[in-house]
Design a protein around this motif. Structure first.
Motif, PDB file in Angstrom:
ATOM      1  N   SER A 157       0.836  -1.205   0.000  1.00 60.74           N
ATOM      2  CA  SER A 157       0.000   0.000   0.000  1.00 60.74           C
ATOM      3  C   SER A 157       0.867   1.250   0.000  1.00 60.74           C
ATOM      4  CB  SER A 157      -0.930   0.000   1.219  1.00 60.74           C
ATOM      5  OG  SER A 157      -1.863  -1.052   1.147  1.00 60.74           O
ATOM      6  N   PRO A 202      -6.768  -6.719   2.000  1.00 56.32           N
ATOM      7  CA  PRO A 202      -7.316  -5.502   1.381  1.00 56.32           C
ATOM      8  C   PRO A 202      -6.492  -5.099   0.163  1.00 56.32           C
ATOM      9  CG  PRO A 202      -7.127  -5.244   3.768  1.00 56.32           C
ATOM     10  CD  PRO A 202      -6.423  -6.516   3.421  1.00 56.32           C
ATOM     11  N   ALA A 203      -7.135  -4.491  -0.815  1.00 58.42           N
ATOM     12  CA  ALA A 203      -6.432  -4.034  -2.010  1.00 58.42           C
ATOM     13  C   ALA A 203      -5.331  -3.052  -1.620  1.00 58.42           C
ATOM     14  CB  ALA A 203      -7.411  -3.364  -2.968  1.00 58.42           C
ATOM     15  N   SER A 204      -4.190  -3.160  -2.288  1.00 60.52           N
ATOM     16  CA  SER A 204      -3.059  -2.302  -1.934  1.00 60.52           C
ATOM     17  C   SER A 204      -2.984  -1.040  -2.781  1.00 60.52           C
ATOM     18  CB  SER A 204      -1.747  -3.088  -2.088  1.00 60.52           C
ATOM     19  OG  SER A 204      -1.540  -3.465  -3.438  1.00 60.52           O
ATOM     20  N   MET A 253      -7.886   2.746  -2.810  1.00 60.73           N
ATOM     21  CA  MET A 253      -8.297   2.983  -1.432  1.00 60.73           C
ATOM     22  C   MET A 253      -9.787   3.287  -1.275  1.00 60.73           C
ATOM     23  SD  MET A 253      -5.739   2.479   0.565  1.00 60.73           S
ATOM     24  CE  MET A 253      -5.097   1.198  -0.538  1.00 60.73           C
ATOM     25  N   ASN A 271     -11.429   0.350   0.298  1.00 55.28           N
ATOM     26  CA  ASN A 271     -10.872   0.130   1.630  1.00 55.28           C
ATOM     27  C   ASN A 271     -11.412   1.142   2.640  1.00 55.28           C
ATOM     28  OD1 ASN A 271      -9.377  -1.932   0.554  1.00 55.28           O
ATOM     29  ND2 ASN A 271      -7.422  -0.867   0.629  1.00 55.28           N
ATOM     30  N   GLN A 318     -15.040   0.267   3.431  1.00 62.25           N
ATOM     31  CA  GLN A 318     -15.125  -0.870   4.334  1.00 62.25           C
ATOM     32  C   GLN A 318     -14.628  -0.513   5.732  1.00 62.25           C
ATOM     33  OE1 GLN A 318     -16.518  -3.951   3.344  1.00 62.25           O
ATOM     34  NE2 GLN A 318     -16.588  -4.100   5.584  1.00 62.25           N
ATOM     35  N   LEU A 319     -13.615   0.343   5.801  1.00 57.76           N
ATOM     36  CA  LEU A 319     -13.086   0.757   7.097  1.00 57.76           C
ATOM     37  C   LEU A 319     -14.132   1.500   7.908  1.00 57.76           C
ATOM     38  CD1 LEU A 319     -10.664   1.071   9.021  1.00 57.76           C
ATOM     39  CD2 LEU A 319     -10.005   3.113   7.726  1.00 57.76           C
ATOM     40  N   LEU A 346      -7.079  -3.111   7.396  1.00 56.67           N
ATOM     41  CA  LEU A 346      -7.663  -2.042   6.589  1.00 56.67           C
ATOM     42  C   LEU A 346      -7.099  -0.682   6.975  1.00 56.67           C
ATOM     43  CD1 LEU A 346     -11.441  -3.031   6.371  1.00 56.67           C
ATOM     44  CD2 LEU A 346      -9.929  -2.574   4.429  1.00 56.67           C
ATOM     45  N   SER A 347      -7.109  -0.394   8.262  1.00 58.72           N
ATOM     46  CA  SER A 347      -6.627   0.910   8.712  1.00 58.72           C
ATOM     47  C   SER A 347      -5.139   1.064   8.439  1.00 58.72           C
ATOM     48  CB  SER A 347      -6.927   1.110  10.202  1.00 58.72           C
ATOM     49  OG  SER A 347      -6.360   0.068  10.978  1.00 58.72           O
ATOM     50  N   GLY A 375      -3.419  -0.359   6.033  1.00 57.91           N
ATOM     51  CA  GLY A 375      -3.225  -0.175   4.606  1.00 57.91           C
ATOM     52  C   GLY A 375      -3.539   1.237   4.152  1.00 57.91           C
ATOM     53  N   VAL A 376      -4.625   1.803   4.662  1.00 55.17           N
ATOM     54  CA  VAL A 376      -5.008   3.174   4.288  1.00 55.17           C
ATOM     55  C   VAL A 376      -3.955   4.167   4.768  1.00 55.17           C
ATOM     56  CG1 VAL A 376      -6.702   5.007   4.666  1.00 55.17           C
ATOM     57  CG2 VAL A 376      -7.477   2.673   4.190  1.00 55.17           C
TER      58      VAL A 376
END
Length: 206
Positions: free
Chosen positions: A4, A123-125, A128, A131, A134-135, A154-155, A157-158
């Motif tokens: 990410s 989660p997708a890298s 966003m 993500n 969903q977060l 998730l958090s 990665g974001v």
């Protein structure tokens, strides 16, 4: 989280250094192409060619993963190395915006591809929007007492993507040639640390 950070870094570096090209986000380039209809600029050809370059990266990594899995070998390390090689080629051709941009788009297409093929449970890298959506949902559910074990991933990665964006913007001062070197080093480190066992879809990421 490493991937990410890498996606945010490369996408922002490319956007600043290549006059508004999104190397990791096909959606963003579609938006920019739409803008060209009413406000033509000088970089429309690069944005047009970024899509087939991105697709080529996906095709290349799909063929690589299929070959590795067919031979019972791990595919994540070769996928990281393929992406690193494309970025190294982009850095080497940094004096030509067209070549650097298309090679970076292919590299990020490869990351999107092996993310879907090998890391589908994570989660997708690179994108966003989903993500963050969903977060927010998971945070609300957690506040209501529900278990949400993916909340940390998730958090993380974001936040990593956001940090990568900041670092990529700062690295744009060096230009694409030098600015891509930290991303290449990160990919080589990920490749070195990847487990070499037989590859299966949904392998764990670093």
């Amino acid at each position: 989280m490493s991937l990410s950070f890498l996606a945010g870094y490369v996408d922002t570096l490319g956007f600043v250094a290549l006059h508004g090209l999104f190397t990791a986000h096909v959606t963003g380039n579609f938006v920019l192409l739409g803008r060209e209809v009413v406000a033509p600029g000088n970089d429309v050809l690069l944005k047009l060619l970024a899509f087939p370059a991105f697709v080529a990266g996906v095709v290349a990594v799909r063929a690589l993963v299929r070959r590795c899995q067919g031979g019972g070998k791990g595919a994540l390390r070769p996928a990281h190395l393929l992406q690193a090689a494309l970025m190294l080629a982009a850095a080497a051709s940094a004096r030509w915006d067209m070549a650097a941009g298309l090679l970076c788009a292919a590299a990020m297409g490869a990351q999107n591809g092996y993310g879907k093929l090998l890391l589908a449970k994570l989660p997708a890298s690179t994108v966003m929007t989903g993500n963050v959506t969903q977060l927010v949902i998971d945070c609300l559910d957690r506040a209501g007492g529900a278990e949400r074990p993916a909340l940390a991933a998730l958090s993380g990665g974001v936040l990593a993507f956001a940090a990568g964006c900041v670092m990529g913007a700062l690295a744009s001062r060096w230009g694409m040639g030098v600015g891509l070197l930290p991303a290449i080093a990160l990919l080589l480190a990920l490749a070195a640390l990847s487990k070499p066992e037989a590859s299966k879809p949904d392998n764990a990421a670093l």
